[in-house]
Design a protein around this motif. Structure first.
Motif, PDB file in Angstrom:
ATOM      1  N   THR A 103     -31.121   5.083 -70.824  1.00 17.77           N
ATOM      2  CA  THR A 103     -30.981   3.706 -70.341  1.00 17.77           C
ATOM      3  C   THR A 103     -32.043   2.831 -71.014  1.00 17.77           C
ATOM      4  O   THR A 103     -32.996   3.328 -71.598  1.00 17.77           O
ATOM      5  N   ALA A 104     -31.874   1.560 -70.890  1.00 20.38           N
ATOM      6  CA  ALA A 104     -32.815   0.607 -71.502  1.00 20.38           C
ATOM      7  C   ALA A 104     -34.198   0.751 -70.868  1.00 20.38           C
ATOM      8  O   ALA A 104     -34.315   0.991 -69.670  1.00 20.38           O
ATOM      9  N   PRO A 105     -35.254   0.623 -71.665  1.00 17.95           N
ATOM     10  CA  PRO A 105     -36.606   0.710 -71.122  1.00 17.95           C
ATOM     11  C   PRO A 105     -36.907  -0.427 -70.144  1.00 17.95           C
ATOM     12  O   PRO A 105     -36.287  -1.486 -70.185  1.00 17.95           O
ATOM     13  N   VAL A 106     -37.877  -0.184 -69.309  1.00 17.46           N
ATOM     14  CA  VAL A 106     -38.267  -1.143 -68.280  1.00 17.46           C
ATOM     15  C   VAL A 106     -39.114  -2.256 -68.899  1.00 17.46           C
ATOM     16  O   VAL A 106     -39.883  -2.027 -69.832  1.00 17.46           O
ATOM     17  N   THR A 107     -38.962  -3.456 -68.359  1.00 13.85           N
ATOM     18  CA  THR A 107     -39.837  -4.575 -68.704  1.00 13.85           C
ATOM     19  C   THR A 107     -40.509  -5.064 -67.418  1.00 13.85           C
ATOM     20  O   THR A 107     -39.946  -4.961 -66.335  1.00 13.85           O
ATOM     21  N   VAL A 108     -41.703  -5.579 -67.567  1.00 17.91           N
ATOM     22  CA  VAL A 108     -42.450  -6.115 -66.426  1.00 17.91           C
ATOM     23  C   VAL A 108     -42.968  -7.493 -66.801  1.00 17.91           C
ATOM     24  O   VAL A 108     -43.511  -7.682 -67.889  1.00 17.91           O
ATOM     25  N   GLN A 109     -42.785  -8.455 -65.900  1.00 19.70           N
ATOM     26  CA  GLN A 109     -43.362  -9.785 -66.071  1.00 19.70           C
ATOM     27  C   GLN A 109     -44.175 -10.095 -64.824  1.00 19.70           C
ATOM     28  O   GLN A 109     -43.695  -9.918 -63.707  1.00 19.70           O
ATOM     29  N   VAL A 110     -45.411 -10.534 -65.031  1.00 21.15           N
ATOM     30  CA  VAL A 110     -46.321 -10.837 -63.926  1.00 21.15           C
ATOM     31  C   VAL A 110     -46.795 -12.276 -64.071  1.00 21.15           C
ATOM     32  O   VAL A 110     -47.206 -12.698 -65.143  1.00 21.15           O
ATOM     33  N   GLU A 111     -46.713 -13.037 -62.972  1.00 19.17           N
ATOM     34  CA  GLU A 111     -47.209 -14.407 -62.943  1.00 19.17           C
ATOM     35  C   GLU A 111     -48.263 -14.518 -61.857  1.00 19.17           C
ATOM     36  O   GLU A 111     -48.054 -14.068 -60.733  1.00 19.17           O
ATOM     37  N   GLY A 112     -49.407 -15.094 -62.194  1.00 21.26           N
ATOM     38  CA  GLY A 112     -50.477 -15.299 -61.226  1.00 21.26           C
ATOM     39  C   GLY A 112     -50.451 -16.711 -60.680  1.00 21.26           C
ATOM     40  O   GLY A 112     -50.431 -17.675 -61.437  1.00 21.26           O
ATOM     41  N   HIS A 113     -50.378 -16.818 -59.370  1.00 21.21           N
ATOM     42  CA  HIS A 113     -50.341 -18.108 -58.692  1.00 21.21           C
ATOM     43  C   HIS A 113     -51.645 -18.310 -57.923  1.00 21.21           C
ATOM     44  O   HIS A 113     -52.464 -17.414 -57.832  1.00 21.21           O
ATOM     45  N   VAL A 114     -51.794 -19.476 -57.365  1.00 15.05           N
ATOM     46  CA  VAL A 114     -52.963 -19.763 -56.540  1.00 15.05           C
ATOM     47  C   VAL A 114     -52.997 -18.784 -55.378  1.00 15.05           C
ATOM     48  O   VAL A 114     -51.976 -18.539 -54.730  1.00 15.05           O
ATOM     49  N   LEU A 140     -48.035 -24.012 -59.116  1.00 19.30           N
ATOM     50  CA  LEU A 140     -49.042 -23.870 -60.148  1.00 19.30           C
ATOM     51  C   LEU A 140     -49.138 -22.410 -60.598  1.00 19.30           C
ATOM     52  O   LEU A 140     -49.488 -21.540 -59.825  1.00 19.30           O
ATOM     53  N   VAL A 141     -48.789 -22.141 -61.848  1.00 17.92           N
ATOM     54  CA  VAL A 141     -48.925 -20.811 -62.431  1.00 17.92           C
ATOM     55  C   VAL A 141     -50.186 -20.818 -63.285  1.00 17.92           C
ATOM     56  O   VAL A 141     -50.293 -21.578 -64.242  1.00 17.92           O
ATOM     57  N   LEU A 142     -51.162 -19.982 -62.910  1.00 15.50           N
ATOM     58  CA  LEU A 142     -52.433 -19.967 -63.622  1.00 15.50           C
ATOM     59  C   LEU A 142     -52.351 -19.153 -64.909  1.00 15.50           C
ATOM     60  O   LEU A 142     -52.999 -19.477 -65.883  1.00 15.50           O
ATOM     61  N   TRP A 143     -51.592 -18.085 -64.893  1.00 19.24           N
ATOM     62  CA  TRP A 143     -51.458 -17.244 -66.077  1.00 19.24           C
ATOM     63  C   TRP A 143     -50.224 -16.379 -65.905  1.00 19.24           C
ATOM     64  O   TRP A 143     -49.689 -16.231 -64.807  1.00 19.24           O
ATOM     65  N   SER A 144     -49.747 -15.792 -66.998  1.00 17.43           N
ATOM     66  CA  SER A 144     -48.623 -14.860 -66.934  1.00 17.43           C
ATOM     67  C   SER A 144     -48.733 -13.876 -68.088  1.00 17.43           C
ATOM     68  O   SER A 144     -49.350 -14.164 -69.108  1.00 17.43           O
ATOM     69  N   THR A 145     -48.140 -12.722 -67.888  1.00 16.33           N
ATOM     70  CA  THR A 145     -48.082 -11.708 -68.931  1.00 16.33           C
ATOM     71  C   THR A 145     -46.783 -10.926 -68.751  1.00 16.33           C
ATOM     72  O   THR A 145     -46.228 -10.857 -67.658  1.00 16.33           O
ATOM     73  N   SER A 146     -46.313 -10.360 -69.822  1.00 21.18           N
ATOM     74  CA  SER A 146     -45.115  -9.524 -69.744  1.00 21.18           C
ATOM     75  C   SER A 146     -45.222  -8.438 -70.793  1.00 21.18           C
ATOM     76  O   SER A 146     -45.940  -8.570 -71.784  1.00 21.18           O
ATOM     77  N   SER A 147     -44.481  -7.366 -70.547  1.00 21.19           N
ATOM     78  CA  SER A 147     -44.498  -6.256 -71.483  1.00 21.19           C
ATOM     79  C   SER A 147     -43.214  -5.461 -71.347  1.00 21.19           C
ATOM     80  O   SER A 147     -42.656  -5.329 -70.259  1.00 21.19           O
ATOM     81  N   GLY A 148     -42.767  -4.933 -72.469  1.00 24.69           N
ATOM     82  CA  GLY A 148     -41.632  -4.024 -72.488  1.00 24.69           C
ATOM     83  C   GLY A 148     -42.146  -2.630 -72.781  1.00 24.69           C
ATOM     84  O   GLY A 148     -42.971  -2.445 -73.675  1.00 24.69           O
ATOM     85  N   TYR A 149     -41.709  -1.661 -72.008  1.00 21.26           N
ATOM     86  CA  TYR A 149     -42.214  -0.294 -72.142  1.00 21.26           C
ATOM     87  C   TYR A 149     -41.282   0.551 -72.996  1.00 21.26           C
ATOM     88  O   TYR A 149     -40.821   1.603 -72.596  1.00 21.26           O
ATOM     89  N   GLY A 150     -40.996   0.076 -74.181  1.00 26.77           N
ATOM     90  CA  GLY A 150     -40.143   0.821 -75.102  1.00 26.77           C
ATOM     91  C   GLY A 150     -39.537  -0.106 -76.128  1.00 26.77           C
ATOM     92  O   GLY A 150     -40.057  -1.175 -76.408  1.00 26.77           O
ATOM     93  N   GLY A 151     -38.415   0.336 -76.682  1.00 28.90           N
ATOM     94  CA  GLY A 151     -37.752  -0.459 -77.700  1.00 28.90           C
ATOM     95  C   GLY A 151     -36.529   0.272 -78.230  1.00 28.90           C
ATOM     96  O   GLY A 151     -35.910   1.075 -77.528  1.00 28.90           O
ATOM     97  N   VAL A 152     -36.190   0.019 -79.494  1.00 32.01           N
ATOM     98  CA  VAL A 152     -35.019   0.603 -80.134  1.00 32.01           C
ATOM     99  C   VAL A 152     -35.488   1.289 -81.413  1.00 32.01           C
ATOM    100  O   VAL A 152     -36.312   0.760 -82.159  1.00 32.01           O
ATOM    101  N   ASP A 153     -34.958   2.515 -81.672  1.00 33.37           N
ATOM    102  CA  ASP A 153     -35.334   3.214 -82.910  1.00 33.37           C
ATOM    103  C   ASP A 153     -34.384   2.819 -84.039  1.00 33.37           C
ATOM    104  O   ASP A 153     -33.517   1.968 -83.872  1.00 33.37           O
ATOM    105  N   ALA A 154     -34.512   3.480 -85.191  1.00 36.41           N
ATOM    106  CA  ALA A 154     -33.708   3.155 -86.377  1.00 36.41           C
ATOM    107  C   ALA A 154     -32.226   3.449 -86.161  1.00 36.41           C
ATOM    108  O   ALA A 154     -31.369   2.831 -86.792  1.00 36.41           O
ATOM    109  N   ASP A 155     -31.918   4.403 -85.267  1.00 40.61           N
ATOM    110  CA  ASP A 155     -30.523   4.755 -84.993  1.00 40.61           C
ATOM    111  C   ASP A 155     -29.935   3.923 -83.860  1.00 40.61           C
ATOM    112  O   ASP A 155     -28.857   4.236 -83.348  1.00 40.61           O
TER     113      ASP A 155
END
Length: 167
Positions: free
Chosen positions: A67-78, A39-54
């Motif tokens: 290097t590529a920016p970090v991403t984080v995904q968090v899932e809340g369980h019981v 049972l996953v009660l909720w989840s969230t994710s985020s990327g800490y950056g991106g790509v510029d015009a170049d």
């Protein structure tokens, strides 16, 4: 005219007394054990950056990264503590009433079992509400502030996955 008529109550009590049964509590405990790990009660994710015009990797401040920016995904369980409390209520509600009945306190055993039947939904609802509100406020704030390993609710069930962005 002087007949004497005797009547009996229409709704006379007959049959067995309604008693709470242990199998209902056992069923709740089994369902909790089987369903809770998935049972996953909720989840969230985020990327800490991106790509510029170049087409360069950048962080959230716009600084170019190698290097590529970090991403984080968090899932809340019981929360395991909530599950342990629920199972403790179920076990006490199953084991204690027969023990009390053997020692001559059958009414007290019924009160314990009725209390367990009432405590199970309370544990579930209150546990889910407290856990979800805590996690959604604390963890969401940490993810927005670019914390790589968010701290969950004490004894809570949180799965944190870190990675890197892909193009």
């Amino acid at each position: 005219m002087g007949e004497n008529v005797q009547t009996t109550p229409v709704m006379a009590h007959a049959g067995r007394k309604l008693r709470p049964r242990a199998w209902g509590l056992a069923l709740v405990g089994i369902v909790a054990l089987v369903l809770s790990p998935n049972l996953v009660l909720w989840s969230t994710s985020s990327g800490y950056g991106g790509v510029d015009a170049d087409d360069n990797w950048i962080d959230n401040g716009g600084k170019v990264l190698e290097t590529a920016p970090v991403t984080v995904q968090v899932e809340g369980h019981v929360a395991p503590a909530a599950l342990a409390l629920l199972l403790l209520v179920v076990v006490v509600g199953i084991v204690l009433p027969p023990t009390l009945a053997r020692s001559g306190h059958r009414a007290l055993g019924d009160i314990v079992r009725y209390s367990a039947y009432l405590a199970v939904p309370v544990c579930i609802v209150v546990g889910v509400l407290v856990y979800t509100v805590w996690q959604s406020q604390v963890v969401m704030d940490q993810v927005q502030h670019e914390v790589l390993h968010p701290h969950g609710f004490p004894w809570g069930g949180v799965t944190v996955t870190t990675g890197h962005m892909t193009r």
